[in-house]
Scaffold this active site. Structure first.
Site, PDB file in Angstrom:
ATOM      1  N   GLY A 112       0.779  -1.233   0.000  1.00 43.80           N
ATOM      2  CA  GLY A 112       0.000   0.000   0.000  1.00 43.80           C
ATOM      3  C   GLY A 112       0.806   1.276   0.000  1.00 43.80           C
TER       4      GLY A 112
ATOM      5  N   ASP B 111       7.029  -4.491  14.878  1.00 43.28           N
ATOM      6  CA  ASP B 111       5.719  -4.245  15.470  1.00 43.28           C
ATOM      7  C   ASP B 111       5.821  -2.874  16.134  1.00 43.28           C
ATOM      8  OD1 ASP B 111       3.381  -4.087  16.894  1.00 43.28           O
ATOM      9  OD2 ASP B 111       3.486  -6.131  17.676  1.00 43.28           O
TER      10      ASP B 111
ATOM     11  N   TYR C 142     -10.661   4.394  14.514  1.00 45.06           N
ATOM     12  CA  TYR C 142      -9.708   4.858  13.501  1.00 45.06           C
ATOM     13  C   TYR C 142      -9.687   6.380  13.455  1.00 45.06           C
ATOM     14  CZ  TYR C 142      -7.817   5.612   8.772  1.00 45.06           C
ATOM     15  OH  TYR C 142      -7.081   6.037   7.690  1.00 45.06           O
TER      16      TYR C 142
ATOM     17  N   ILE D 176      -7.516   6.029  -0.623  1.00 47.43           N
ATOM     18  CA  ILE D 176      -6.421   5.740  -1.536  1.00 47.43           C
ATOM     19  C   ILE D 176      -6.492   4.252  -1.907  1.00 47.43           C
ATOM     20  CG2 ILE D 176      -3.914   5.768  -1.864  1.00 47.43           C
ATOM     21  CD1 ILE D 176      -5.072   8.551  -1.494  1.00 47.43           C
TER      22      ILE D 176
ATOM     23  N   THR E  70      -5.438   1.173  -1.924  1.00 44.48           N
ATOM     24  CA  THR E  70      -4.488   0.284  -1.257  1.00 44.48           C
ATOM     25  C   THR E  70      -5.206  -0.986  -0.815  1.00 44.48           C
ATOM     26  OG1 THR E  70      -4.934   1.155   0.958  1.00 44.48           O
ATOM     27  CG2 THR E  70      -3.240   2.298  -0.364  1.00 44.48           C
ATOM     28  N   PRO E  71      -4.451  -2.037  -0.490  1.00 50.00           N
ATOM     29  CA  PRO E  71      -5.104  -3.262  -0.007  1.00 50.00           C
ATOM     30  C   PRO E  71      -5.983  -3.026   1.213  1.00 50.00           C
ATOM     31  CG  PRO E  71      -2.850  -3.737  -0.629  1.00 50.00           C
ATOM     32  CD  PRO E  71      -3.008  -2.243  -0.722  1.00 50.00           C
TER      33      PRO E  71
END
Length: 253
Positions: free
Chosen positions: A17, A60, A153, A188, A190-191
């Protein structure tokens, strides 16, 4: 092109992405790039595709010790980092009525605490750099508009927006050679955006030309702005927030 010639960059979440596009574009502009991702295989594939000017590491972003390792390995293998792009993230669909505390905490752990750890490590490492340095934090249009189907989010990205400004002002007040800005993309191609949880569909977005009405942006649309903000050409720009959204802030779809 050589807008980033001599620069050393770390890009998180770069196995696919936006991060992948940013890493590839940075390298094409002369930077050496450390590609990090929680998916080690994806990170290695991106670095291998870039070639000699890239390396890959598992990371991570919620692990403080892991951040220190990334900066130390990058410095030894490529040189002292001048650029950090905090891009790693995830999205969990949930409104205020059905978002669980665990979902909220996980989202903030990755996308806000992870950015905090990245900024903190970067400032400590870059403050003695002998040339201008830059931190770019990936926020979202959700931080400027709200996004009811993805409550956690939007909240985390709002935190990234404010965190960015505080980091930028601290670096300015301390006379550190570090600028810090946030990017605020809309949808956008992206995956992560294509996954069922988000529900984006339609034809793939072309890399050039006009964006079709209602279409998604291309990862390169974000990557090109990252190049500018990472380069010395943007030396007078810090604490800024930069929408990449084809006008949706003013004319929501």
């Amino acid at each position: 092109m050589d807008r980033l010639n001599g620069k050393i960059a770390i890009v998180t979440g770069a196995g696919s992405g936006l991060g992948k596009a940013i890493g590839e574009t940075f390298a094409s502009e002369g930077a050496k790039v450390m590609v990090t991702d929680v998916n080690s295989e994806s990170a290695k594939m991106v670095a291998d595709n870039i070639g000699a000017n890239a390396m890959a590491m598992h990371q991570d972003v919620v692990d403080p010790d892991g951040w220190q390792d990334v900066f130390e390995v990058t410095a030894k293998a490529l040189g002292a980092p001048h650029i950090l792009v905090n891009n790693a993230g995830l999205v969990i669909p949930a409104t205020i009525e059905d978002c669980t505390l665990e979902q909220f905490r996980l989202t903030h752990n990755v996308m806000l605490e992870g950015v905090f750890l990245g900024c903190q490590t970067a400032v400590r490492a870059m403050k003695t750099n002998d040339q201008p340095s830059a931190i770019i934090n990936m926020s979202s249009m959700a931080a400027l508009q709200g996004y009811s189907p993805f409550l956690a989010y939007a909240a985390a990205k709002g935190g990234v927006r404010s965190l960015t400004k505080s980091v930028a002002l601290h670096c300015k007040e301390q006379n550190y050679p570090i600028r810090c800005n946030s990017l605020h993309p809309a949808g956008i191609d992206t995956p992560m955006v294509r996954q069922a949880a988000v529900g984006a569909d339609g034809e793939p977005t072309p890399a050039t030309g006009m964006i079709p009405l209602g279409g998604l942006g291309h990862p390169n649309d974000v990557a090109e702005l990252c190049v500018y903000l990472a380069s010395d050409a943007s030396r007078f720009m810090t604490a800024g927030e930069y929408p990449v959204e084809n006008g949706t802030l003013y004319q929501p779809s």
